[in-house]
Design an enzyme around this catalytic site. Sequence first.
Site, PDB file in Angstrom:
ATOM      1  N   ALA A  27       0.765  -1.336   0.147  1.00  0.00           N
ATOM      2  CA  ALA A  27       0.022   0.051  -0.069  1.00  0.00           C
ATOM      3  C   ALA A  27       0.700   1.263  -0.018  1.00  0.00           C
ATOM      4  O   ALA A  27       0.470   2.282  -0.740  1.00  0.00           O
ATOM      5  CB  ALA A  27      -0.752  -0.036   1.180  1.00  0.00           C
ATOM      6  N   GLN A 108       0.259  -5.972  -3.774  1.00  0.00           N
ATOM      7  CA  GLN A 108      -0.559  -6.213  -2.703  1.00  0.00           C
ATOM      8  C   GLN A 108      -1.810  -5.274  -2.946  1.00  0.00           C
ATOM      9  O   GLN A 108      -2.841  -5.406  -2.477  1.00  0.00           O
ATOM     10  CB  GLN A 108      -0.375  -6.337  -1.324  1.00  0.00           C
ATOM     11  CG  GLN A 108       0.923  -7.205  -0.908  1.00  0.00           C
ATOM     12  CD  GLN A 108       1.301  -7.167   0.461  1.00  0.00           C
ATOM     13  OE1 GLN A 108       2.301  -6.095   0.485  1.00  0.00           O
ATOM     14  NE2 GLN A 108       1.043  -7.815   1.224  1.00  0.00           N
ATOM     15  N   ASP A 111      -5.513  -1.156  -6.737  1.00  0.00           N
ATOM     16  CA  ASP A 111      -5.785   0.105  -7.538  1.00  0.00           C
ATOM     17  C   ASP A 111      -5.642   0.169  -9.030  1.00  0.00           C
ATOM     18  O   ASP A 111      -5.995   1.158  -9.725  1.00  0.00           O
ATOM     19  CB  ASP A 111      -5.210   1.363  -6.919  1.00  0.00           C
ATOM     20  CG  ASP A 111      -3.579   0.913  -6.663  1.00  0.00           C
ATOM     21  OD1 ASP A 111      -2.990   0.708  -7.718  1.00  0.00           O
ATOM     22  OD2 ASP A 111      -3.212   1.280  -5.573  1.00  0.00           O
ATOM     23  N   HIS A 126      -3.939  -9.618  -4.257  1.00  0.00           N
ATOM     24  CA  HIS A 126      -5.183  -9.243  -3.839  1.00  0.00           C
ATOM     25  C   HIS A 126      -6.345  -8.726  -4.337  1.00  0.00           C
ATOM     26  O   HIS A 126      -7.506  -8.302  -4.376  1.00  0.00           O
ATOM     27  CB  HIS A 126      -5.027  -8.093  -2.567  1.00  0.00           C
ATOM     28  CG  HIS A 126      -4.180  -8.717  -1.686  1.00  0.00           C
ATOM     29  ND1 HIS A 126      -3.554  -7.817  -0.730  1.00  0.00           N
ATOM     30  CD2 HIS A 126      -3.652  -9.930  -1.144  1.00  0.00           C
ATOM     31  CE1 HIS A 126      -2.582  -8.631   0.045  1.00  0.00           C
ATOM     32  NE2 HIS A 126      -2.866  -9.803   0.054  1.00  0.00           N
ATOM     33  N   CYS A 137     -24.091 -15.614 -12.009  1.00  0.00           N
ATOM     34  CA  CYS A 137     -24.014 -16.124 -13.336  1.00  0.00           C
ATOM     35  C   CYS A 137     -22.333 -15.998 -13.749  1.00  0.00           C
ATOM     36  O   CYS A 137     -21.954 -16.611 -14.985  1.00  0.00           O
ATOM     37  CB  CYS A 137     -24.726 -15.383 -14.464  1.00  0.00           C
ATOM     38  SG  CYS A 137     -24.247 -13.583 -14.747  1.00  0.00           S
ATOM     39  N   CYS A 160     -26.470  -7.718 -11.300  1.00  0.00           N
ATOM     40  CA  CYS A 160     -26.371  -7.926 -12.851  1.00  0.00           C
ATOM     41  C   CYS A 160     -27.687  -8.034 -13.202  1.00  0.00           C
ATOM     42  O   CYS A 160     -28.620  -8.103 -12.499  1.00  0.00           O
ATOM     43  CB  CYS A 160     -25.880  -9.526 -12.763  1.00  0.00           C
ATOM     44  SG  CYS A 160     -25.729 -10.160 -14.231  1.00  0.00           S
ATOM     45  N   ASN A 223      11.210   1.038   2.882  1.00  0.00           N
ATOM     46  CA  ASN A 223       9.825   1.246   3.556  1.00  0.00           C
ATOM     47  C   ASN A 223      10.001   2.313   4.526  1.00  0.00           C
ATOM     48  O   ASN A 223      11.185   2.637   5.260  1.00  0.00           O
ATOM     49  CB  ASN A 223       9.654  -0.174   4.202  1.00  0.00           C
ATOM     50  CG  ASN A 223       8.056  -0.269   4.717  1.00  0.00           C
ATOM     51  OD1 ASN A 223       7.152   0.096   3.652  1.00  0.00           O
ATOM     52  ND2 ASN A 223       7.666  -0.366   5.746  1.00  0.00           N
TER      53      ASN A 223
END
Length: 247
Positions: A27, A108, A111, A126, A137, A160, A223
């Site tokens: 993220a 992960q 977007d 993910h 369906c 749907c 990080n």
Amino acid sequence: MPADGADTLREWIRECPSRGMVFFGGAGVSTESGIPDFRSADGLYNQKSAYPYPPETMISRTFFDAHPAEFYDYYFNEMLPRGAKPNQAHRKLAELEHEGTCAAVITQNIDGLHQAAGSRNVLELHGSVHRNHCNACGKPFNLEGMLKARDASDTGVPHCECEGIIKPDVVLYEEPLDQQVMLSAINAIRQADLLLVAGTSLAVYPAAGLLEHFRGSHLAIANRDPTPADRSADLCIRGSIGEVLDF
């Protein structure tokens, strides 16, 4: 000024064999595009919420099945990357793939910003908000189609034409990861000479366990906060991955 260790990483990237680099991100890669992460001090899990349940509950499969209207109220308001654009990290990774250096991006994130920047071999652990399907369906819907179905619904739950509920192809809590995507990610990491990990706390399994398959020359972690894998890394960089990849 680049973060400490950035110059070393850049040199490793320049010296990397053809298709020898793999990127694994979380993220934190998209926070520079204005998308909040989950576990940081300002992340979704720590924000004051108007919802009666914690985020981990609201984005679980049990909650989706039992309370679809509440699920979608949270999902549409908090989980969709409205107006977000690729940032420097996304663009540089696409450039490195085009140049033949980066073999794969493992993410992960849901977007789709890596693809928007031009990356082609993106393994989405993910899932993606841009893919959706009818639970009844199986008909596929892109994000635009799902939003149209939501707008046509009196309850805010997209349906749907067959009246089945449309579900986003994102991995909710209590759901397993796609095994084919996981196998592809493992294979990519096993073949990598340089593995760059960025913007992830490495706290979510089984995704965090992917690092155990790396056998290459250099493991670099970029990080803002320490991770459980720092002691195993050849290089740890504290700073923005966009700034680190700005070269």
